[in-house]
Design an enzyme around this catalytic site. Structure first.
Site, PDB file in Angstrom:
ATOM      1  N   LYS A   1     -13.239   0.856  10.794  1.00 29.68           N
ATOM      2  CA  LYS A   1     -12.178   1.568  10.961  1.00 29.68           C
ATOM      3  C   LYS A   1     -12.381   1.947  12.824  1.00 29.68           C
ATOM      4  CE  LYS A   1      -8.561   2.603   9.101  1.00 29.68           C
ATOM      5  NZ  LYS A   1      -7.454   1.491   8.499  1.00 29.68           N
TER       6      LYS A   1
ATOM      7  N   THR B   1      -9.693  -0.159   1.807  1.00 27.46           N
ATOM      8  CA  THR B   1      -9.414   1.286   2.112  1.00 27.46           C
ATOM      9  C   THR B   1     -10.526   1.633   0.611  1.00 27.46           C
ATOM     10  OG1 THR B   1      -7.205   1.162   0.408  1.00 27.46           O
ATOM     11  CG2 THR B   1      -7.206   1.556   2.923  1.00 27.46           C
TER      12      THR B   1
ATOM     13  N   TRP C   1      -6.719  11.542   3.288  1.00 29.48           N
ATOM     14  CA  TRP C   1      -6.220  12.110   1.795  1.00 29.48           C
ATOM     15  C   TRP C   1      -4.878  12.298   2.107  1.00 29.48           C
ATOM     16  CZ3 TRP C   1      -8.395  18.035   1.110  1.00 29.48           C
ATOM     17  CH2 TRP C   1      -9.463  17.614   0.858  1.00 29.48           C
TER      18      TRP C   1
ATOM     19  N   TYR D   1      -2.540   2.586  12.018  1.00 30.25           N
ATOM     20  CA  TYR D   1      -3.438   3.798  10.995  1.00 30.25           C
ATOM     21  C   TYR D   1      -4.545   4.046  10.830  1.00 30.25           C
ATOM     22  CZ  TYR D   1       1.061   4.532   9.750  1.00 30.25           C
ATOM     23  OH  TYR D   1       2.793   4.647   9.439  1.00 30.25           O
TER      24      TYR D   1
ATOM     25  N   ALA E   1      -4.787  -2.365   4.962  1.00 32.98           N
ATOM     26  CA  ALA E   1      -6.364  -1.822   5.638  1.00 32.98           C
ATOM     27  C   ALA E   1      -7.182  -2.081   4.066  1.00 32.98           C
ATOM     28  CB  ALA E   1      -6.644  -0.323   5.626  1.00 32.98           C
TER      29      ALA E   1
ATOM     30  N   TYR F   1     -17.097   2.227   5.129  1.00 31.10           N
ATOM     31  CA  TYR F   1     -15.589   2.027   5.981  1.00 31.10           C
ATOM     32  C   TYR F   1     -15.387   2.531   6.830  1.00 31.10           C
ATOM     33  CZ  TYR F   1     -10.635   4.283   5.209  1.00 31.10           C
ATOM     34  OH  TYR F   1      -9.634   4.482   5.531  1.00 31.10           O
TER      35      TYR F   1
ATOM     36  N   GLY G   1       0.440  -1.583   0.188  1.00 26.73           N
ATOM     37  CA  GLY G   1       0.260   0.368   0.447  1.00 26.73           C
ATOM     38  C   GLY G   1       1.283   1.350   0.321  1.00 26.73           C
TER      39      GLY G   1
ATOM     40  N   THR H   1      -8.229   6.953  10.037  1.00 28.65           N
ATOM     41  CA  THR H   1      -8.844   7.474   9.559  1.00 28.65           C
ATOM     42  C   THR H   1     -10.077   8.763  10.256  1.00 28.65           C
ATOM     43  OG1 THR H   1     -10.794   8.056   7.421  1.00 28.65           O
ATOM     44  CG2 THR H   1     -10.764   6.295   8.968  1.00 28.65           C
ATOM     45  N   ASP H   2      -9.820  10.063   9.305  1.00 32.27           N
ATOM     46  CA  ASP H   2     -11.131  10.904   9.694  1.00 32.27           C
ATOM     47  C   ASP H   2     -12.495  10.635   9.492  1.00 32.27           C
ATOM     48  OD1 ASP H   2      -9.411  10.991   6.955  1.00 32.27           O
ATOM     49  OD2 ASP H   2     -11.348  12.301   6.681  1.00 32.27           O
TER      50      ASP H   2
HETATM   51  N1  LIG Z   1      -5.224   6.421   1.411  1.00 29.05           N
HETATM   52  C1  LIG Z   1      -6.261   7.625   2.173  1.00 29.05           C
HETATM   53  O1  LIG Z   1      -6.621   8.696   1.589  1.00 29.05           O
HETATM   54  C2  LIG Z   1      -6.244   7.875   3.794  1.00 29.05           C
HETATM   55  C3  LIG Z   1      -6.838   8.523   4.305  1.00 29.05           C
HETATM   56  C4  LIG Z   1      -7.330   8.146   6.058  1.00 29.05           C
HETATM   57  C5  LIG Z   1      -6.541   6.697   6.011  1.00 29.05           C
HETATM   58  N2  LIG Z   1      -6.282   5.852   5.839  1.00 29.05           N
HETATM   59  C6  LIG Z   1      -5.408   4.582   6.129  1.00 29.05           C
HETATM   60  O2  LIG Z   1      -4.370   4.752   6.348  1.00 29.05           O
HETATM   61  C7  LIG Z   1      -3.317   3.464   6.225  1.00 29.05           C
HETATM   62  C8  LIG Z   1      -2.344   3.239   4.859  1.00 29.05           C
HETATM   63  O3  LIG Z   1      -3.446   3.678   4.108  1.00 29.05           O
HETATM   64  P1  LIG Z   1      -3.142   3.911   2.525  1.00 29.05           P
HETATM   65  O4  LIG Z   1      -3.268   4.536   1.777  1.00 29.05           O
HETATM   66  O5  LIG Z   1      -1.396   3.086   2.392  1.00 29.05           O
HETATM   67  O6  LIG Z   1      -3.556   1.730   1.901  1.00 29.05           O
HETATM   68  P2  LIG Z   1      -3.396   1.432   0.435  1.00 29.05           P
HETATM   69  O7  LIG Z   1      -2.888   1.853  -0.725  1.00 29.05           O
HETATM   70  O8  LIG Z   1      -5.047   1.047   0.579  1.00 29.05           O
HETATM   71  O9  LIG Z   1      -3.178   0.253   1.098  1.00 29.05           O
HETATM   72  C9  LIG Z   1      -4.077  -1.047   1.669  1.00 29.05           C
HETATM   73  C10 LIG Z   1      -3.351  -2.379   2.155  1.00 29.05           C
HETATM   74  O10 LIG Z   1      -4.072  -3.136   2.113  1.00 29.05           O
HETATM   75  C11 LIG Z   1      -3.781  -4.109   2.243  1.00 29.05           C
HETATM   76  N3  LIG Z   1      -4.578  -5.447   2.364  1.00 29.05           N
HETATM   77  C12 LIG Z   1      -6.009  -4.620   1.564  1.00 29.05           C
HETATM   78  N4  LIG Z   1      -6.566  -5.788   2.048  1.00 29.05           N
HETATM   79  C13 LIG Z   1      -6.315  -7.582   2.778  1.00 29.05           C
HETATM   80  C14 LIG Z   1      -6.016  -8.484   3.168  1.00 29.05           C
HETATM   81  N5  LIG Z   1      -7.126  -8.537   3.021  1.00 29.05           N
HETATM   82  N6  LIG Z   1      -5.017  -9.282   3.513  1.00 29.05           N
HETATM   83  C15 LIG Z   1      -3.778  -8.157   3.527  1.00 29.05           C
HETATM   84  N7  LIG Z   1      -3.307  -7.375   3.636  1.00 29.05           N
HETATM   85  C16 LIG Z   1      -4.433  -6.627   2.595  1.00 29.05           C
HETATM   86  C17 LIG Z   1      -3.209  -3.754   0.044  1.00 29.05           C
HETATM   87  O11 LIG Z   1      -3.227  -4.870  -0.354  1.00 29.05           O
HETATM   88  P3  LIG Z   1      -3.376  -5.376  -1.648  1.00 29.05           P
HETATM   89  O12 LIG Z   1      -1.913  -4.200  -2.041  1.00 29.05           O
HETATM   90  O13 LIG Z   1      -3.016  -6.819  -2.013  1.00 29.05           O
HETATM   91  O14 LIG Z   1      -4.461  -5.070  -2.558  1.00 29.05           O
HETATM   92  C18 LIG Z   1      -3.163  -2.702   0.377  1.00 29.05           C
HETATM   93  O15 LIG Z   1      -1.483  -2.890  -0.087  1.00 29.05           O
HETATM   94  C19 LIG Z   1      -4.657   2.517   6.450  1.00 29.05           C
HETATM   95  O16 LIG Z   1      -5.167   2.061   7.767  1.00 29.05           O
HETATM   96  C20 LIG Z   1      -5.947   3.316   5.884  1.00 29.05           C
HETATM   97  O17 LIG Z   1      -7.352   3.153   6.280  1.00 29.05           O
HETATM   98  C21 LIG Z   1      -5.733   6.485   4.751  1.00 29.05           C
END
Ligand SMILES: NC(=O)c1ccc[n+]([C@@H]2O[C@H](COP(=O)([O-])OP(=O)(O)OC[C@H]3O[C@@H](n4cnc5c(N)ncnc54)[C@H](OP(=O)(O)O)[C@@H]3O)[C@@H](O)[C@H]2O)c1
Length: 342
Positions: free
Chosen positions: A151, A80, A187, A118, A78, A147, A28, A120-121
């Site tokens: 979370k 996401t 974000w 991690y 997560a 979602y 991710g 989220t908002d």
């Molecule tokens: N992105 C945002 O804007 C945002 C905002 C607020 C909070 N957050 C939080 O920040 C954290 C990191 O977010 P990110 O943007 O890095 O997320 P991301 O790019 O969507 O990465 C999430 C990772 O989780 C893995 N995953 C999903 N389902 C899985 C499963 N069943 N088993 C194992 N792995 C699994 C995915 O694997 P695959 O690569 O194989 O799909 C992906 O690599 C998360 O906790 C998210 O909730 C993100």
């Protein structure tokens, strides 16, 4: 800079680095940033992707915990897919609530170590006009999208596991072992699909864009989130929730305009000029899941915690992080379009 200062602080007094840090979510945005950060620091770490450990499968999680016996877990994995979660509720809860609960149980009851997770908002649903503090009430649950609910459930289960542990002999939650840190952020952009990359791509395909202007938040760099996580994990900070966002705030429209201004300053190649990015209302943008209008998190608690750590560095503003990110990615787009032209 963080690498050296962190290394000098994270002595074995705090953690046993003969056992690797276990990172979930290797592929991710934050997971990739963690790989760079931990590898730069030469800290022993094992990075797990979905094929190594499917977080929907409890036995798969238990197996990897028993195999690696980590003292520190960083959970950057997560579910996401915010819109899809509306129809995949069970899957979202399995990955975002049940899996972190298992990690928390292992850290609190077996490893007596540290869990960084991690969040989220999206655990807030427009109950406030101002920035949200960690102490503000979450929800109301019926106004959160699935979602956000999943979370929030993850946060609550982690807290419950550690609180039960602390009730039985460690009430402060502030000793050097068995702690959790929930870093709520918003974000996020890094190496992966995100809003800024989408804007850069669309801007090289279209001459006008419409972007939502009445939802506000704080763009946050995945690289900074990784560095912050490592700092916090190696510190004496107290267990709990920390809002991990840079300074400042903007709307999606403000972010798109700023990103395009930086991108166009890097050279020709983008069709859209920032004046052709038109503001629209969130109600004009059809999406399956409801999103909050106010995603602004107060970072005061994290700032204070970081300032009490062994070193302090300048706390970032979102604009400087986005500027650095766009400069890097815009030049990639420009190089790619140059190659296509030649
Ligand atoms: N992105 C945002 O804007 C945002 C905002 C607020 C909070 N957050 C939080 O920040 C954290 C990191 O977010 P990110 O943007 O890095 O997320 P991301 O790019 O969507 O990465 C999430 C990772 O989780 C893995 N995953 C999903 N389902 C899985 C499963 N069943 N088993 C194992 N792995 C699994 C995915 O694997 P695959 O690569 O194989 O799909 C992906 O690599 C998360 O906790 C998210 O909730 C993100």
């Amino acid at each position: 800079m963080i690498a050296n200062t962190y290394m000098s602080y994270s002595s074995s007094e705090m953690l046993d680095y003969s056992r690797p840090i276990l990172v979930f979510g290797r592929d991710g945005q934050v997971g990739r940033a963690l790989q760079i950060c931990l590898n730069d620091l030469k800290l022993p770490a094992v990075f797990l992707g979905r094929a190594d450990c499917d977080l929907t499968c409890e036995s798969s999680i238990v197996d990897v915990l028993n195999r690696y016996r980590p003292q520190v877990i960083i959970n950057a994995a997560a579910y996401t897919a915010v819109d899809k979660a509306e129809v995949e509720r069970d899957l979202a809860f399995a990955i975002n609530a049940k899996a972190p609960e298992l990690m928390a149980r292992y850290i609190a009851h077996v490893a007596h170590g540290i869990l960084v997770h991690y969040s989220t908002d999206y655990v807030f649903a427009d109950t406030k006009q101002d920035t949200y503090l960690e102490t503000d009430p979450v929800g109301p649950i019926e106004h959160l999208n699935v979602y956000g609910q999943s979370k929030l459930a993850g946060e609550q289960r982690i807290k419950d596991v550690f609180n039960l542990t602390h009730d039985s002999g460690n009430p402060s939650g502030n000793d050097k072992f068995s702690r959790y840190f929930i870093l709520r952020t918003s974000w996020v952009y890094g190496d992966g699909a995100n809003f800024i990359r989408m804007i850069l791509r669309l801007a090289s395909e279209r001459d006008q864009l419409e972007v939502v202007s009445d939802q506000v938040g704080v763009p946050t760099s995945a690289q900074w989130l990784a560095e912050t996580c490592v700092q916090v994990a190696g510190s004496r900070a107290t267990s709990g929730i920390y809002h991990a966002v840079p300074d400042g705030q903007t709307s999606w429209h403000g972010l798109a305009v700023f990103a395009m201004e930086i991108a166009t300053s890097c050279g020709e190649g983008f069709e859209v000029k920032s004046k052709n990015i038109l503001p629209i209302l969130a109600t004009d943008y059809i999406a399956q899941a409801r999103r909050p209008y106010n995603s602004r998190l107060s970072n005061a608690k994290l700032k204070k915690a970081l300032s009490e750590m062994a070193f302090t560095s300048q706390y970032p503003h979102w604009q400087e992080q986005v500027e650095a990110y766009v400069k890097e990615h815009a030049s990639n787009y420009l190089k790619a379009s140059q190659i296509l032209k030649n």
